[in-house]
Design an enzyme around this catalytic site. Structure first.
Site, short mmCIF file in Angstrom:
data_model
loop_
_atom_site.label_atom_id
_atom_site.label_comp_id
_atom_site.label_asym_id
_atom_site.label_seq_id
_atom_site.Cartn_x
_atom_site.Cartn_y
_atom_site.Cartn_z
N ASP A 161 -4.36 10.23 -2.36
CA ASP A 161 -5.50 9.31 -2.41
C ASP A 161 -6.50 9.80 -3.45
OD1 ASP A 161 -4.54 7.61 -0.42
OD2 ASP A 161 -5.33 8.90 1.17
N GLU A 197 -5.02 13.20 9.99
CA GLU A 197 -5.90 12.81 8.89
C GLU A 197 -7.14 12.20 9.51
OE1 GLU A 197 -6.66 9.70 5.31
OE2 GLU A 197 -5.62 9.14 7.13
N ASP A 235 -4.90 -4.48 12.00
CA ASP A 235 -5.00 -3.35 12.94
C ASP A 235 -4.26 -3.64 14.23
OD1 ASP A 235 -6.86 -2.13 11.14
OD2 ASP A 235 -7.70 -1.07 12.88
N ASN A 279 -2.09 2.86 12.90
CA ASN A 279 -3.37 2.16 13.08
C ASN A 279 -3.17 0.66 12.84
OD1 ASN A 279 -6.36 1.90 13.21
ND2 ASN A 279 -6.01 1.17 11.13
N HIS A 280 -2.23 0.37 11.93
CA HIS A 280 -2.00 -1.02 11.53
C HIS A 280 -0.53 -1.18 11.17
CE1 HIS A 280 -3.37 1.59 8.20
NE2 HIS A 280 -2.26 1.14 7.63
N ARG A 284 2.28 13.63 10.21
CA ARG A 284 0.95 13.59 9.62
C ARG A 284 0.43 12.23 10.08
NH1 ARG A 284 -1.67 9.66 6.22
NH2 ARG A 284 -3.21 10.69 4.93
N ASP A 330 -1.76 9.15 10.30
CA ASP A 330 -2.64 8.44 9.39
C ASP A 330 -3.86 7.88 10.12
OD1 ASP A 330 -2.85 7.25 6.66
OD2 ASP A 330 -2.76 5.35 7.75
N ASP A 339 0.86 -1.18 0.00
CA ASP A 339 0.00 0.00 0.00
C ASP A 339 0.90 1.24 0.00
OD1 ASP A 339 -2.04 1.85 0.15
OD2 ASP A 339 -2.51 1.48 2.26
N GLN A 383 -2.94 -5.48 6.18
CA GLN A 383 -2.69 -4.41 7.17
C GLN A 383 -3.46 -4.68 8.46
OE1 GLN A 383 -4.01 -1.42 4.33
NE2 GLN A 383 -2.01 -0.46 4.28
C1 NOJ Z 1 -4.76 6.87 4.54
C2 NOJ Z 1 -3.69 7.06 3.53
O1 NOJ Z 1 -3.75 8.38 3.03
C3 NOJ Z 1 -3.90 6.01 2.46
O2 NOJ Z 1 -3.05 6.24 1.35
C4 NOJ Z 1 -3.68 4.65 3.05
O3 NOJ Z 1 -3.98 3.65 2.12
C5 NOJ Z 1 -4.57 4.45 4.29
N1 NOJ Z 1 -4.58 5.57 5.16
C6 NOJ Z 1 -4.11 3.24 5.07
O4 NOJ Z 1 -2.91 3.54 5.75
#
Ligand code: NOJ
Ligand code: CA
Length: 554
Positions: free
Chosen positions: A310, A243, A171, A103-104, A199, A201, A61, A169
């Site tokens: 994204d 975010e 958690d 988060n993961h 930043r 996530d 990812d 991923q």
């Molecule tokens: C938000 C990120 O901006 C995105 O690119 C990512 O796939 C997800 N979080 C998971 O980490």
């Protein structure tokens, strides 16, 4: 109020090390390459960089699946290179924010590997398990259509594990105090290496309660204060940019009533209604979104952006509104993603129309908050829709007309460089735009320079002016005995607006144009009457140009 909160008047530029510049010729961007481009970034005028994840990762990812939080992905360089880079940035007065993805982890992270192997592992409880498939396993996917469920069976553990995002991923159990302590340690590590903050996530998911029996997840907001306290104790002026794509009334929980939680948040509400306004020339929902997100602690700040790495998530618009944005900017199936957004870069969305691009960026730089610019957008870079999901807008930076846009000497760049067509590196690149005084790049540099001289936008209180025309957004900022005023005509035809302004102290009623020489005097009726061309914009100072002589210290 503390005077020098740097993030209140910063220009943030976000980039991926892997697609910025490849110095060692293996086709993958690296820290050495980024180092060599620091003068370019300095010249553009950006004051902070936000780096997408660059830690060790299987890269499924784009680095948001980390397998070692304390190591640089060897393809990008070493920790030594990283420190050289942060030092180089600091020498140029540029701060560095990095992504904090907690988060993961990646499913290849040793913690997860250990956890799945052994039910008695210390790491078992670092993740979220269930003996049975939870009833709600097929709800709450973040990537609908690509992601089938939020729980996956692990053959090794012989249990199901929870993953808000892709199945690779898992958690982290962020309620576990050990996990929380590790998270702080990760922050402490990178802070020590010279970054100015993170930043963060997927914050709503980080602080959410998780588990097979959790049907109504609850946000544990207290965690946010712990993060902040830790960080500011270590390095006083470091920040967290969250975010969190949540509703405006929830946003305030993230800032904290006393401004004791997140320093900054991306303003998703404004972002979506901004695109609605660009698509329809109806600025009312945008004004409403600004109004709803106006209240925030004085030390808090919004991050204002157009596009990021994204998809452009339009999930908060009504269905009819969303459809209008789709119709205008992403009508084809291949333009859209996850049923809620558009995966294109800004320039192709606006058909490369320079007037509309300037309008959009002028808005980004003058809406309340701190602008966050995406790499390549200063050139009007395009996308490659043949690439899957969000990769289409993550192609390498286009530096010159050299092979592969000067991104790499390798014939095999990690992601293909956009070549041929109106957005190919042959036409859209930094080297040529540098030479052309009218290029997008030079326009961007000039507007950034001006924006830095209008701290009222970052610091001040704003009000939406009644221009009498829904297509023309009027914004006024007041700060320290100074005022700035901005007009944007979202319509494609010229519009004339008339309004009166409040003057400051003994100043006169002139509006001094900051970008050209057409200043405005109020007419006999006390009103300014201003004609703006289609997609036009105006930046004014209220009163004369002696404003800095009149600025107060508080
Ligand atoms: C938000 C990120 O901006 C995105 O690119 C990512 O796939 C997800 N979080 C998971 O980490
Ligand atoms: Ca390389």
């Amino acid at each position: 109020m503390i005077k020098d909160l740097w993030y209140k008047n910063a220009i943030v530029y976000c980039l991926s090390v892997g697609t910025f510049m490849d110095a060692n010729g293996d086709g993958i961007g690296d820290f050495q390459g980024l180092m060599r481009r620091l003068d370019y970034l300095h010249g553009l005028g950006v004051t902070a960089l936000w780096l997408m994840p660059f830690q060790k990762s299987p890269g499924r990812d784009d680095g948001y699946d980390i397998s070692d939080y304390y190591a640089v992905n060897p393809a990008y360089g070493s920790l030594g290179d990283f420190v050289e880079f942060t030092h180089g940035a600091k020498q140029r007065g540029i701060r560095v924010l990095i992504d904090l993805v907690v988060n993961h982890t990646s499913d290849e992270h040793p913690w997860f590997q250990d956890a799945r192997r052994d039910p008695n592992s210390k790491y078992r409880d670092w993740y979220i398990w269930s003996k049975k498939r939870p009833a709600h396993a097929d709800t709450g996917m973040v990537f609908p259509s690509v992601q089938k469920s939020t729980w996956t069976h692990d053959s090794r553990a012989k249990e199901w594990y929870f993953h808000r995002f892709y199945d690779f991923q898992p958690d982290l159990n962020t309620s576990n105090p050990e996990v929380q302590a590790e998270l702080l340690k990760i922050m402490g590590f990178w802070i020590q290496l010279g970054v100015s903050g993170f930043r963060m996530d997927a914050v709503p998911f980080v602080i959410s309660t998780k588990g097979a029996d959790v049907t109504k997840p609850r946000e544990q907001y207290e965690m946010l204060r712990d993060f902040r306290e830790f960080l500011q104790w270590r390095v006083g002026d470091s920040i967290i940019l969250a975010e969190a794509n949540v509703l405006p009334r929830t946003d305030m929980q993230y800032f904290g009533d006393d401004g004791d939680r997140m320093h900054m948040m991306f303003n998703f509400q404004v972002n979506q209604s901004l695109f609605y306004a660009l698509a329809t020339a109806d600025t009312r929902p945008l004004a409403k979104a600004m109004d709803k997100t106006e209240a925030r602690p004085a030390s808090g700040q919004w991050g204002i952006f157009l596009r990021n790495h994204d998809e452009l998530d339009l999930g908060r618009l009504s269905e009819t509104q969303r459809q209008k944005v789709f119709d205008a900017f992403g009508p084809h199936k291949e333009d859209q993603l996850y049923g809620r957004g558009i995966r294109r870069r800004l320039a192709p969305m606006l058909s490369g129309d320079r007037r509309r691009l300037e309008l959009a960026y002028s808005l980004m730089f003058t809406l309340p908050g701190t602008p966050v610019l995406r790499y390549g957008d200063e050139l009007g870079m395009g996308d490659d829709l043949s690439l899957p999901e969000r990769t289409c807008c993550r192609t390498p930076m286009q530096w010159s007309t050299e092979p592969n846009g000067g991104f790499t000497k390798s014939g095999k760049p990690i992601v293909p460089v956009i070549s041929g067509g109106p957005y190919g590196f042959e036409h859209v690149n930094a080297a040529e735009q540098r030479r052309d005084p009218n290029s997008m790049l030079n326009w961007m540099e000039r507007i950034i320079r001006m924006r830095k001289e209008v701290p009222e936008v970052g610091w001040g209180d704003f009000e939406v002016l009644n221009t009498g025309d829904d297509a023309v957004l009027g914004l006024r900022y007041d700060w320290r005995n100074n005022a700035a005023l901005f007009l944007h005509n979202l319509a494609h035809e010229p519009r004339e607006v008339a309004f009166s302004i409040r003057i400051i102290g003994d100043s006169d009623d002139r509006l001094i144009n900051l970008l050209s020489a057409d200043h405005s005097h109020a007419g006999d009726n006390g009103k300014h009457c201003i004609c703006i061309e289609g997609y036009g914009y105006r930046w004014y100072r209220v009163g004369g140009l002696d404003y800095l002589l009149k600025r107060t210290d508080f």
